[in-house]
Design a protein around this motif. Structure first.
Motif, PDB file in Angstrom:
ATOM      1  N   GLY A   1       0.842  -0.775  -0.383  1.00 58.14           N
ATOM      2  CA  GLY A   1       0.285  -0.174  -0.010  1.00 58.14           C
ATOM      3  C   GLY A   1       0.821   1.226   0.283  1.00 58.14           C
ATOM      4  N   ILE A   2       2.062   1.391  -0.403  1.00 56.92           N
ATOM      5  CA  ILE A   2       2.926   2.186  -0.770  1.00 56.92           C
ATOM      6  C   ILE A   2       2.538   3.370  -2.239  1.00 56.92           C
ATOM      7  CG2 ILE A   2       4.009   1.344   0.785  1.00 56.92           C
ATOM      8  CD1 ILE A   2       6.168   0.805  -1.441  1.00 56.92           C
ATOM      9  N   PHE A   3       3.029   4.054  -2.467  1.00 53.97           N
ATOM     10  CA  PHE A   3       3.020   4.858  -3.881  1.00 53.97           C
ATOM     11  C   PHE A   3       4.954   5.196  -3.552  1.00 53.97           C
ATOM     12  CE2 PHE A   3      -0.719   6.628  -2.172  1.00 53.97           C
ATOM     13  CZ  PHE A   3      -1.576   6.973  -2.861  1.00 53.97           C
ATOM     14  N   ARG A   4       4.950   5.093  -5.309  1.00 51.17           N
ATOM     15  CA  ARG A   4       6.115   4.693  -5.802  1.00 51.17           C
ATOM     16  C   ARG A   4       6.595   6.012  -6.621  1.00 51.17           C
ATOM     17  NH1 ARG A   4       6.843  -1.288  -6.695  1.00 51.17           N
ATOM     18  NH2 ARG A   4       8.172  -1.576  -4.658  1.00 51.17           N
ATOM     19  N   LEU A   5       8.163   6.215  -6.895  1.00 54.18           N
ATOM     20  CA  LEU A   5       7.984   7.173  -7.921  1.00 54.18           C
ATOM     21  C   LEU A   5       8.906   5.998  -8.911  1.00 54.18           C
ATOM     22  CD1 LEU A   5       8.181  10.460  -9.299  1.00 54.18           C
ATOM     23  CD2 LEU A   5      10.435  10.437  -7.737  1.00 54.18           C
ATOM     24  N   ILE A   6       8.986   6.481 -10.109  1.00 49.00           N
ATOM     25  CA  ILE A   6       9.427   5.027 -10.688  1.00 49.00           C
ATOM     26  C   ILE A   6      10.263   6.548 -12.061  1.00 49.00           C
ATOM     27  CG2 ILE A   6       9.422   3.899 -12.682  1.00 49.00           C
ATOM     28  CD1 ILE A   6       6.809   2.292 -11.103  1.00 49.00           C
ATOM     29  N   GLU A   7      11.618   6.434 -12.472  1.00 47.65           N
ATOM     30  CA  GLU A   7      11.931   7.066 -13.476  1.00 47.65           C
ATOM     31  C   GLU A   7      12.012   5.709 -14.180  1.00 47.65           C
ATOM     32  OE1 GLU A   7      15.303   9.694 -10.834  1.00 47.65           O
ATOM     33  OE2 GLU A   7      15.654   7.818 -10.629  1.00 47.65           O
ATOM     34  N   GLU A   8      11.360   5.598 -15.713  1.00 50.82           N
ATOM     35  CA  GLU A   8      11.039   5.058 -16.451  1.00 50.82           C
ATOM     36  C   GLU A   8      12.801   5.669 -17.972  1.00 50.82           C
ATOM     37  OE1 GLU A   8       7.663   5.444 -19.132  1.00 50.82           O
ATOM     38  OE2 GLU A   8       6.267   5.440 -17.268  1.00 50.82           O
ATOM     39  N   ASP A   9      12.695   4.532 -18.551  1.00 51.18           N
ATOM     40  CA  ASP A   9      14.193   4.704 -19.538  1.00 51.18           C
ATOM     41  C   ASP A   9      13.429   5.520 -20.693  1.00 51.18           C
ATOM     42  OD1 ASP A   9      15.962   4.637 -21.506  1.00 51.18           O
ATOM     43  OD2 ASP A   9      16.074   2.365 -21.387  1.00 51.18           O
ATOM     44  N   PRO A  10      13.316   6.180 -21.038  1.00 53.46           N
ATOM     45  CA  PRO A  10      12.957   7.189 -22.215  1.00 53.46           C
ATOM     46  C   PRO A  10      13.557   6.938 -23.701  1.00 53.46           C
ATOM     47  CG  PRO A  10      14.396   8.622 -21.068  1.00 53.46           C
ATOM     48  CD  PRO A  10      15.174   7.474 -21.293  1.00 53.46           C
ATOM     49  N   SER A  11      14.268   5.568 -23.443  1.00 55.03           N
ATOM     50  CA  SER A  11      15.266   5.394 -24.756  1.00 55.03           C
ATOM     51  C   SER A  11      14.435   5.096 -26.200  1.00 55.03           C
ATOM     52  CB  SER A  11      16.782   4.492 -24.395  1.00 55.03           C
ATOM     53  OG  SER A  11      15.762   3.457 -24.340  1.00 55.03           O
ATOM     54  N   LYS A  12      13.302   4.352 -25.351  1.00 48.56           N
ATOM     55  CA  LYS A  12      12.427   3.934 -26.850  1.00 48.56           C
ATOM     56  C   LYS A  12      11.386   5.318 -27.583  1.00 48.56           C
ATOM     57  CE  LYS A  12      11.823  -0.528 -24.904  1.00 48.56           C
ATOM     58  NZ  LYS A  12      10.802  -1.881 -24.778  1.00 48.56           N
ATOM     59  N   GLY A  13      11.624   6.042 -27.138  1.00 43.64           N
ATOM     60  CA  GLY A  13      10.810   7.697 -27.446  1.00 43.64           C
ATOM     61  C   GLY A  13       8.955   7.542 -27.833  1.00 43.64           C
TER      62      GLY A  13
END
Length: 939
Positions: free
Chosen positions: A624-636
């Protein structure tokens, strides 16, 4: 032949190939493909001609006209075989609704494109054109009525094919089933009248660019008289197939082998022999035309079609329509492979991007559902006019925003601003019709017996207080109609089952003693209540307090509750509140169903117990937690594509948690916490109501995270690991549910996801959302993707304050209908109307309609579009268990007739039975199918 193929490739590379070189090489290449499907019987002839052309090419350094003509003479015996295959060239223009531009540009793209097409039709008498989307014809009607007359003439002449059975080329995953039904209903009605065509010819759902397709698409389309499907994305199987829904209904689907935006080129013929031989056809379809930003076919395209049709060793190539091709496919329908299941996944970021547009869709669908239903009831019981025209206008707004670049969030700020403007118009219609319908019903409820005593209330200021209050939260407005210390409230339930749950009542300018408040039901029984606010809140010259009551409300009906002051209540003298001892911080929410313990450090769930069995649902990982996720943008394409999760940061630092203090009572208990991260912040209130196995999260996120190319795409998610092993995960989809294996990717659902237990027995965890569509369920865990800061095409799609809610719920997984109903209740809270003391024809509590039996979920109660001597009401439902069901509805009065209709509200005979017994209507629903019935009443 490899040696000869090498010669062809060498000649192809010649910069000065020219028309005649291209012409003969294309015919030779086609001849080779033709020979392949004929056991290479023409290889010898083709080798001889290739050697000849190659020799002449070597001598002259080019392929001349004389060389080409001589080679064609040598190939003459192949001409008849070559011409046995045919190509239908169907021109179209893919016109995106407001993709990365404003509405006014969409209008001009449409008008400019159509002007081009109409001009070309004057010059090329055999040229035909096909155009989808009711929305573009509405543009013609509104902005260029003279051009509309030209189009209407070309439609009548058979040269302009209308390929629209939906208002726009819509997303097929996020709109609910009722939205998909309305696409067909309103599109066929509108276009058949506008263009004077038979609605039966609108039998193709043309979806070239739609990002995935739910598994009930065939069932919904067939229910609306749509037999054919055209698509590009979401599947890599056969090009032609029968797409079979779980119900068994099917449509003939064509998956574009090339692409929907295309030009006419000689090499398009190379695929024809193999395609036609594989499918036992002699004809292949070629779709062409410049698109996305309109444009359509070019003069060069038309000239090439005419010219290439004259080439002797080439297929027959002609202008044509989609309808012609699908008629040919119908002949081999029994030979087509059957394909089942959804046609997903593609562009999974679109389940979350531009979350405000998604919020608008869910809320619009819910508000229109309630508004139509209560307007039906109010028209019968209170004489309040049902406004079909207003509802259609609102629905058109909703349907427009379901375009495959709008609701998926792959647009720009201009896209969003126009969509949110339409949303405001939609809610103006839906909420006014809903509120006024409830008020009309309330005016007919007899409340005369609830006068407790005469009060001197001439100085009351409460009547009219709260004008517009609640509209900001998209609720029925809470304007006060009572005065004095005795107030009357009606609580309304849009669900077809009785509900026993908390209802929030707003009381305006009440001058009594809050400690002596008493609520009673219509029978005079005391009803437990709980004051939510510590004091009174100011609002535009008035003040209010919020009170929860334990409400029990009949199905699709109402109940009446009376607030007054009870002088017999003795209030205890308060003792001083100075601290005497210091306790340990404990954050526990508990009722008869569940007991939940939260970490005092970070507000994570550390224990979730089903009190009926004692089972613990939290084991190990913080839940039951919130997460900040950093996505890899390399696919555009960051608004379309969810990047690989590079970094996952639990938002469990610097959490400030507290218990929420309400008034006395056990209707609701809550904790609240706040935390900041980077440039953003979260405010979360977690509540548990009486008689509920559901933890409700009300979230306000001030989001300032920005995606940056080459760095990351920030994402906010909610993460819930499960304390049991999952065999799969269940989701709601349009008109049904689906089970999917665990996948480390985002997947779509209409509103909820559930972790299905591998071992039977015990409850399951269900996540229900109010405005979210993207879920990621894998490795015995579930998460909701809440916000994504993609950066293209809109660099700042989510900046600002977001408010949303979701719930963690323990449920039995025995009935899909009950799961669907639970989510419906979450998205359709009880509504409250303030009333006054007056006479009336309705009792203090009543039900207009109830589902007495049958595992059928209802999606709509509306007045039929066409009315006759009898008043006609359409009720739509669907079966989600996979078993034949008999639904029994108890209505507000006895009907005179009931029968099945399709989604176009045309009477049908489907072999199933409908019966009437007094005020009850019984009807059969086949497994996994949609059923619509029309019920007629005497005026």
């Amino acid at each position: 032949m490899e040696h000869h193929l090498k010669k062809l490739r060498e000649m192809r590379k010649s910069k000065g190939l020219g028309y005649w070189g291209s012409r003969i090489l294309s015919q030779l290449e086609y001849g080779l493909k033709l020979s392949e499907v004929k056991d290479h019987q023409f290889d010898g002839l083709l080798s001889k001609v290739i050697d000849f052309v190659y020799g002449e090419f070597g001598k002259e350094g080019a392929i001349t006209r004389s060389t080409c003509e001589k080679a064609e003479e040598m190939l003459a015996e192949l001409s008849q075989e070559a011409k046995r295959f045919k190509i239908i060239c169907a021109a179209h223009s893919h016109i995106d609704m407001n993709w990365i531009w404003r509405w006014d540009e969409t209008v001009m793209v449409t008008l400019d494109t159509f002007r081009t097409v109409l001009n070309l039709m004057k010059e090329y008498p055999d040229f035909t054109f096909s155009q989808s989307q009711a929305s573009v014809y509405k543009i013609l009607e509104d902005y260029a009525p003279e051009m509309l007359e030209e189009v209407r003439s070309r439609v009548k002449g058979g040269r302009w094919e209308v390929t629209a059975s939906t208002w726009v080329e819509a997303d097929k995953n996020m709109p609910n089933g009722e939205s998909m039904a309305r696409h067909i209903l309103y599109t066929k009605r509108y276009l058949s009248r506008l263009l004077d065509i038979d609605p039966e010819v609108l039998n193709l759902d043309f979806e070239p660019d739609t990002f995935g397709h739910n598994q009930n698409v065939p069932e919904i389309l067939r229910s609306g008289g749509v037999k054919y499907y055209y698509h590009c994305r979401g599947y890599e199987g056969p090009y032609l197939y029968k797409w079979v829904a779980p119900s068994g209904n099917y449509i003939i689907a064509y998956r574009e082998p090339f692409w929907y935006n295309a030009e006419i080129r000689p090499d398009m013929v190379l695929y024809v022999p193999q395609f036609c031989t594989q499918h036992n056809l002699d004809t292949m379809l070629k779709v062409y035309g410049v698109g996305d930003h309109g444009g359509g076919p070019t003069r060069r395209d038309l000239e090439r079609i005419i010219d290439m049709n004259t080439w002797p060793v080439f297929p027959q190539i002609r202008f044509g329509t989609f309808a012609e091709f699908y008629r040919l496919v119908e002949r081999i329908a029994d030979e087509l492979p059957e394909v089942k299941g959804e046609r997903n996944f593609i562009f999974t970021g679109c389940y979350t991007s531009q979350s405000r547009i998604k919020m608008a869709n869910r809320i619009s669908e819910a508000a229109l559902n309630e508004a139509e239903m209560f307007n039906v009831f109010s028209s019968f019981c209170a004489g309040y006019r049902y406004d079909n025209r207003a509802f259609e206008s609102a629905w058109r707004n909703v349907l427009f925003n379901q375009f495959h670049d709008i609701i998926p969030g792959s647009g720009t700020i201009d896209t969003r601003e126009y969509a949110m403007g339409l949303f405001q118009n939609t809610m103006a219609i839906a909420n006014s019709r809903r509120s006024l319908s409830l008020q009309a019903i309330a005016a007919q409820i007899d409340t005369s017996r609830f006068i407790v005593s005469e009060e001197d209330d001439k100085d009351s200021v409460s009547e009219g207080a709260g004008a517009g209050f609640g509209a900001e939260q998209f609720k029925v407005t809470q304007s006060e109609r009572g005065r004095g210390k005795t107030r009357v409230f009606h609580v309304f339930n849009p669900a077809p089952v009785e509900r026993d749950e908390a209802a929030e009542i707003v009381v305006w300018d009440w001058l009594g003693d809050v400690d002596k408040i008493v609520f009673r039901d219509a029978q005079g029984n005391k009803v437990e209540h709980q004051v939510l606010d510590k004091g009174f809140n100011s609002y535009w010259g008035h003040h209010y307090m919020r009170v929860l009551i334990k409400a029990r409300v009949p199905a699709c009906g109402y109940n009446t509750y009376i607030l007054t002051e009870d002088d017999e209540i003795e209030t205890a003298l308060p003792f001083p509140r100075d601290p005497r001892i210091e306790g340990i911080d404990q954050f526990v929410l508990e009722n008869d169903h569940i007991r939940v313990v939260f970490s005092s450090r970070d507000a994570a769930i550390v224990s979730l117990v089903d009190k009926a069995t004692g089972e613990e649902f939290i084991k190990g990982s913080p839940a039951g937690i919130f997460r900040l996720i950093e996505e890899d943008p390399s696919k555009g394409m960051t608004s379309w594509v969810v990047g690989r999760h590079m970094n996952v940061i639990d938002l469990t630092r610097d959490v400030k948690i507290k218990k929420v203090t309400y008034g006395a009572g056990n209707v609701r208990q809550s904790i609240a916490y706040e935390c900041s991260f980077r440039d953003s912040s979260l405010k979360v209130t977690i509540s548990l109501d009486y008689n509920s196995p559901m933890l409700r999260y009300d979230v306000q996120c001030d989001w300032h995270e920005v995606g940056k190319p080459g760095i990351s795409v920030p994402q906010l998610s909610f993460y819930m690991p499960l304390g049991y092993e999952c065999s799969c995960y269940k989701y709601d989809i349009p008109f049904g549910t689906i089970e999917r294996e665990g996948m480390d990717r985002d997947v779509p659902a209409n509103s909820w996801a559930l972790g299905v237990r591998k071992q039977p027995g015990g409850k399951s965890v269900m996540l229900i959302t109010d405005t979210k569509y993207g879920f990621r369920c894998v490795d015995n865990s579930m998460s909701i993707t809440l916000i994504r800061s993609s950066y293209d095409p809109d660099p700042y799609p989510e900046f600002g304050v977001h408010k949303f809610s979701f719930a963690v719920c323990l449920v039995d997984n025995a009935s899909n209908r009950e799961l669907i109903q639970r989510a419906y209740n979450f998205n359709h809270p009880l509504s409250v109307i303030s009333s006054s003391v007056h006479g009336g024809s309705l009792p203090a509590s009543g039900s207009f309609m109830s589902l007495e039996e049958g595992d059928v979920a209802l999606s709509a109660v509306k007045m039929a579009e066409e009315q006759g001597k009898a008043k006609r009401v359409v009720v739509r439902g669907y079966e989600a268990e996979g078993k034949a069901a008999k639904a029994v509805l108890r209505l507000w009065k006895q009907p005179v007739q009931a029968y099945y209709v399709d989604l176009n509200e045309c009477r049908i005979d489907n072999g199933l039975s409908v019966s009437i017994d007094g005020a009850c209507v019984s009807f059969e629903v086949q497994p996994y199918s949609v059923a619509s019935i029309c019920v007629e009443f005497e005026e």
